[in-house]
Design a protein around this motif. Structure first.
Motif, PDB file in Angstrom:
ATOM      1  N   ALA A 231      26.067  67.120   2.490  1.00  8.21           N
ATOM      2  CA  ALA A 231      26.197  66.035   0.586  1.00  8.21           C
ATOM      3  C   ALA A 231      27.560  65.706   0.077  1.00  8.21           C
ATOM      4  CB  ALA A 231      25.118  66.500  -0.652  1.00  8.21           C
ATOM      5  N   ASN A 232      27.911  66.317   0.723  1.00  9.56           N
ATOM      6  CA  ASN A 232      30.238  66.975  -0.232  1.00  9.56           C
ATOM      7  C   ASN A 232      30.662  66.281   0.135  1.00  9.56           C
ATOM      8  OD1 ASN A 232      28.950  68.518  -2.666  1.00  9.56           O
ATOM      9  ND2 ASN A 232      29.645  70.125  -0.965  1.00  9.56           N
TER      10      ASN A 232
ATOM     11  N   ASN B 291      29.599  62.899  -0.099  1.00 11.10           N
ATOM     12  CA  ASN B 291      30.246  62.266  -1.572  1.00 11.10           C
ATOM     13  C   ASN B 291      31.990  62.747  -1.850  1.00 11.10           C
ATOM     14  OD1 ASN B 291      27.821  61.420  -2.676  1.00 11.10           O
ATOM     15  ND2 ASN B 291      28.243  63.835  -3.138  1.00 11.10           N
TER      16      ASN B 291
ATOM     17  N   HIS C  40      34.260  59.141  -2.644  1.00 17.80           N
ATOM     18  CA  HIS C  40      35.440  59.227  -3.564  1.00 17.80           C
ATOM     19  C   HIS C  40      36.841  59.009  -2.985  1.00 17.80           C
ATOM     20  CE1 HIS C  40      37.596  60.746  -7.146  1.00 17.80           C
ATOM     21  NE2 HIS C  40      38.848  61.994  -5.895  1.00 17.80           N
TER      22      HIS C  40
END
Length: 179
Positions: A158-159, A162, A166
């Motif tokens: 997930a990181n 994300n 970003h």
């Protein structure tokens, strides 16, 4: 979401088998024991059979078409010798068993996983049998979150997604400022 013992255990075991990378007898036996199976010693031939079964389980996870997912699980159930019965052994409340304790480990693993996936579909419409949304990650999972909106196998995936999103947004903002 809480599934009953076999639904949760069978579905979790299914995900663990699909995600397993070491398919030798000893690691597979440890994985089966970790998920509540008993008498888990496997011969090399049995390990090959369990690994082949894991490959049959894989398409169920993340299948977006409900009828196709149901068909996949029904195909698994048709292969097994599962004969569900209710048991109240060892002081437990009545609960469902998918296999005979006398069956060999391969049969018990097949019965438990196919039955667990069937219950997961019946209790969650199959949406909780997921596949990680990060491109390149093939890890599967059983979504036991309260709201059932899990998209990734882990926080690490997930990181990564994300952070990448970003960076794309930040680059777009920089490009707009420069232009």
């Amino acid at each position: 979401m809480l599934f009953n013992t076999y639904g949760g255990n069978g579905a979790a075991l299914s995900a663990a088998l699909v995600n397993a990378t070491d398919l030798r007898p000893e690691p597979l036996a440890a994985l089966l024991a970790e998920h509540g199976m008993v008498r888990t010693v496997l011969t090399p031939a049995e390990a090959v059979e369990v690994a082949a079964w894991a490959r049959r389980l894989a398409p169920v996870f993340g299948e977006p078409v409900r009828d196709k997912q149901i068909g996949l699980v029904n195909d698994l159930l048709a292969i097994t010798a599962a004969k569900p019965h209710i048991s109240a052994h060892d002081g437990y409340e009545p609960h469902l068993h998918f296999y005979s304790i006398e069956a060999d480990i391969v049969s018990r693993a097949k019965d438990t996983t196919s039955g667990g996936l069937a219950m997961a579909i019946c209790f969650s419409d199959g949406r909780r049998l997921g596949r990680c949304d990060r491109r390149g990650c093939e890890t599967v999972y059983v979504d036991t979150s309260r709201n059932g909106r899990r998209r990734f196998c882990s926080l690490a995936c997930a990181n990564r997604v994300n952070v990448a999103a970003h960076r794309v947004r930040s680059a777009a903002v920089r490009d707009d400022v420069v232009a």
